[in-house]
Write an enzyme that holds these catalytic residues in place. Structure first.
Site, PDB file in Angstrom:
ATOM      1  N   LYS A  71       1.409   7.679   7.938  1.00  0.00           N
ATOM      2  CA  LYS A  71       1.310   9.205   8.396  1.00  0.00           C
ATOM      3  C   LYS A  71       1.598   9.574   9.864  1.00  0.00           C
ATOM      4  O   LYS A  71       0.296   8.722  10.449  1.00  0.00           O
ATOM      5  CB  LYS A  71      -0.001  10.190   7.841  1.00  0.00           C
ATOM      6  CG  LYS A  71      -0.442  10.645   6.943  1.00  0.00           C
ATOM      7  CD  LYS A  71      -1.250  11.453   6.220  1.00  0.00           C
ATOM      8  CE  LYS A  71      -0.861  12.087   4.908  1.00  0.00           C
ATOM      9  NZ  LYS A  71      -2.215  12.841   4.305  1.00  0.00           N
ATOM     10  N   ASP A 108      -3.129   6.717   6.285  1.00  0.00           N
ATOM     11  CA  ASP A 108      -3.552   7.604   6.214  1.00  0.00           C
ATOM     12  C   ASP A 108      -4.884   8.167   7.804  1.00  0.00           C
ATOM     13  O   ASP A 108      -3.939   7.450   9.200  1.00  0.00           O
ATOM     14  CB  ASP A 108      -3.833   8.614   5.500  1.00  0.00           C
ATOM     15  CG  ASP A 108      -4.874  10.318   6.354  1.00  0.00           C
ATOM     16  OD1 ASP A 108      -4.288  10.820   7.172  1.00  0.00           O
ATOM     17  OD2 ASP A 108      -5.143  10.804   4.811  1.00  0.00           O
ATOM     18  N   GLU A 142       0.900  -1.307  -0.015  1.00  0.00           N
ATOM     19  CA  GLU A 142       0.247   0.095  -0.664  1.00  0.00           C
ATOM     20  C   GLU A 142       0.875   1.169  -0.140  1.00  0.00           C
ATOM     21  O   GLU A 142       1.499   1.152   0.371  1.00  0.00           O
ATOM     22  CB  GLU A 142      -0.948  -0.157   1.710  1.00  0.00           C
ATOM     23  CG  GLU A 142      -1.722   1.080   1.302  1.00  0.00           C
ATOM     24  CD  GLU A 142      -3.048   1.536   0.655  1.00  0.00           C
ATOM     25  OE1 GLU A 142      -2.730   1.816  -0.585  1.00  0.00           O
ATOM     26  OE2 GLU A 142      -3.546   1.494   0.827  1.00  0.00           O
ATOM     27  N   ASP A 143       0.057   2.063  -0.735  1.00  0.00           N
ATOM     28  CA  ASP A 143       1.631   3.396  -0.713  1.00  0.00           C
ATOM     29  C   ASP A 143       1.111   4.581   0.547  1.00  0.00           C
ATOM     30  O   ASP A 143       2.585   4.059   1.328  1.00  0.00           O
ATOM     31  CB  ASP A 143       0.525   4.475  -1.535  1.00  0.00           C
ATOM     32  CG  ASP A 143      -0.490   4.709  -1.666  1.00  0.00           C
ATOM     33  OD1 ASP A 143      -1.269   4.328  -0.541  1.00  0.00           O
ATOM     34  OD2 ASP A 143      -1.540   5.079  -2.559  1.00  0.00           O
ATOM     35  N   ASP A 174      -1.254  10.577  -5.756  1.00  0.00           N
ATOM     36  CA  ASP A 174      -2.197  11.996  -6.447  1.00  0.00           C
ATOM     37  C   ASP A 174      -3.076  12.767  -5.631  1.00  0.00           C
ATOM     38  O   ASP A 174      -2.969  12.234  -4.616  1.00  0.00           O
ATOM     39  CB  ASP A 174      -3.017  10.611  -7.661  1.00  0.00           C
ATOM     40  CG  ASP A 174      -4.398  10.222  -6.445  1.00  0.00           C
ATOM     41  OD1 ASP A 174      -4.460  10.223  -5.903  1.00  0.00           O
ATOM     42  OD2 ASP A 174      -5.041  10.777  -7.117  1.00  0.00           O
ATOM     43  N   PHE A 217      -0.268  16.577   2.890  1.00  0.00           N
ATOM     44  CA  PHE A 217      -1.070  16.444   1.606  1.00  0.00           C
ATOM     45  C   PHE A 217      -0.046  15.832   0.957  1.00  0.00           C
ATOM     46  O   PHE A 217       0.698  16.961   0.297  1.00  0.00           O
ATOM     47  CB  PHE A 217      -2.163  17.128   0.892  1.00  0.00           C
ATOM     48  CG  PHE A 217      -3.035  16.324  -0.444  1.00  0.00           C
ATOM     49  CD1 PHE A 217      -3.885  15.182   0.654  1.00  0.00           C
ATOM     50  CD2 PHE A 217      -2.027  16.449  -1.181  1.00  0.00           C
ATOM     51  CE1 PHE A 217      -4.175  14.377  -0.643  1.00  0.00           C
ATOM     52  CE2 PHE A 217      -3.441  15.039  -2.149  1.00  0.00           C
ATOM     53  CZ  PHE A 217      -4.580  14.201  -1.839  1.00  0.00           C
TER      54      PHE A 217
HETATM   55  P1  IMP Z   1      -6.816   6.527   4.354  1.00  0.00           P
HETATM   56  O1  IMP Z   1      -8.478   5.166   3.949  1.00  0.00           O
HETATM   57  O2  IMP Z   1      -7.397   7.629   5.556  1.00  0.00           O
HETATM   58  O3  IMP Z   1      -6.002   5.620   5.019  1.00  0.00           O
HETATM   59  O4  IMP Z   1      -6.463   6.509   2.869  1.00  0.00           O
HETATM   60  C1  IMP Z   1      -6.484   5.537   2.074  1.00  0.00           C
HETATM   61  C2  IMP Z   1      -5.628   6.120   0.755  1.00  0.00           C
HETATM   62  O5  IMP Z   1      -5.995   7.606   0.620  1.00  0.00           O
HETATM   63  C3  IMP Z   1      -4.591   5.707   0.278  1.00  0.00           C
HETATM   64  O6  IMP Z   1      -4.744   4.910   0.236  1.00  0.00           O
HETATM   65  C4  IMP Z   1      -3.799   6.964  -0.601  1.00  0.00           C
HETATM   66  O7  IMP Z   1      -4.355   6.220  -1.091  1.00  0.00           O
HETATM   67  C5  IMP Z   1      -5.458   8.267  -0.237  1.00  0.00           C
HETATM   68  N1  IMP Z   1      -4.385   8.792   0.320  1.00  0.00           N
HETATM   69  C6  IMP Z   1      -3.714   8.989   2.029  1.00  0.00           C
HETATM   70  N2  IMP Z   1      -3.732   9.879   1.684  1.00  0.00           N
HETATM   71  C7  IMP Z   1      -2.785  10.862   1.068  1.00  0.00           C
HETATM   72  C8  IMP Z   1      -1.681  12.390   0.460  1.00  0.00           C
HETATM   73  O8  IMP Z   1      -1.709  12.153   1.546  1.00  0.00           O
HETATM   74  N3  IMP Z   1      -1.889  11.435  -0.770  1.00  0.00           N
HETATM   75  C9  IMP Z   1      -1.962  11.253  -1.731  1.00  0.00           C
HETATM   76  N4  IMP Z   1      -3.076  10.448  -1.122  1.00  0.00           N
HETATM   77  C10 IMP Z   1      -3.765   9.856  -0.265  1.00  0.00           C
HETATM   78 MG    MG Z   2      -5.375   8.176  -4.146  1.00  0.00          MG
END
Ligand code: IMP
Ligand code: MG
Length: 197
Positions: free
Chosen positions: A149, A121, A117-118, A177, A170
């Site tokens: 994060k 967050d 996973e990238d 992206d 961000f």
């Molecule tokens: P989460 O569910 O909040 O943990 O976020 C999941 C997805 O949101 C990640 O897999 C990313 O693809 C996208 N994401 C979260 N933070 C960022 C950011 O800072 N920049 C770009 N994409 C993000």
């Molecule tokens: Mg994304």
């Protein structure tokens, strides 16, 4: 590095995507070094279970660039498969409502699954995904996240491999992206707030 340009609409038009970045957090070299280290660690950790089958599950689209580099740093036989999910309704915050847009082609029952996973967050996307994958009966299930994060209310996710801790900003590049742009930046940087506000 800010001198790259592009031609568009028949006339000379220079597009400085790099100018939308306020700060580079991880350079191309930082990323290469860290991903190589993660690959070596995974190679060591999984050497004994290769016969049972290793499947790297890449989470599209953000995780694709990381996955492509990571699998080439793992010196073991493995399979790679892709899953696409959408977690953001709209705007820049996770809703926790995850939709599977593309499912795996591989049956992961009895296999050792590493989710690539990238970024974590809120952790809501991964929490949903891990529950979903766990229900398919893998032999083991771990997470390799390029970044985690420093977010205030993050779901409790056990992440075995983390590339970098990163600030609650961000960020874009190296697969990440904003509105589908910036994924092709070779580094990871903070997007200027005026771009997304
Ligand atoms: P989460 O569910 O909040 O943990 O976020 C999941 C997805 O949101 C990640 O897999 C990313 O693809 C996208 N994401 C979260 N933070 C960022 C950011 O800072 N920049 C770009 N994409 C993000
Ligand atoms: Mg994304």
């Amino acid at each position: 590095m800010f001198a790259r340009g592009a031609r568009a609409a028949g006339k000379e038009k220079v597009v400085y995507v790099h100018n939308d970045i306020s700060e580079i957090l991880f350079s191309e070299q930082d990323l290469a070094n860290r991903v190589t280290e993660l690959g070596k660690t995974i190679t060591r950790d999984y050497a004994d279970v290769v016969d049972e089958g290793i499947v790297v599950v890449s989470i599209l689209r953000g995780g694709a660039v990381f996955t492509c580099d990571l699998i080439r740093a793992i010196d073991l036989p493995l399979e790679v498969d892709f899953m696409a999910v959408s977690s953001y309704g709209n705007g820049a915050k996770s809703s926790g409502v995850v939709r599977i847009l593309k499912d795996l082609s591989t049956d992961i029952r009895g296999r050792h699954v590493i989710v690539a996973e990238d970024i974590i967050d809120s952790g809501l996307t991964l929490k949903y995904l891990l529950e979903n994958l766990q229900s398919r009966g893998p032999a083991s299930l771990t997470v390799a996240a390029l970044m985690r994060k420093d977010a205030p209310a993050q779901a409790d996710i056990s992440c075995r491999y983390t590339g970098f801790e990163c600030p609650d900003e961000f960020i874009v590049g190296y697969g990440l992206d904003f509105a589908e742009r910036y994924r092709n930046l070779p580094y990871i940087g903070i997007l200027k707030p005026e771009i997304y506000q």
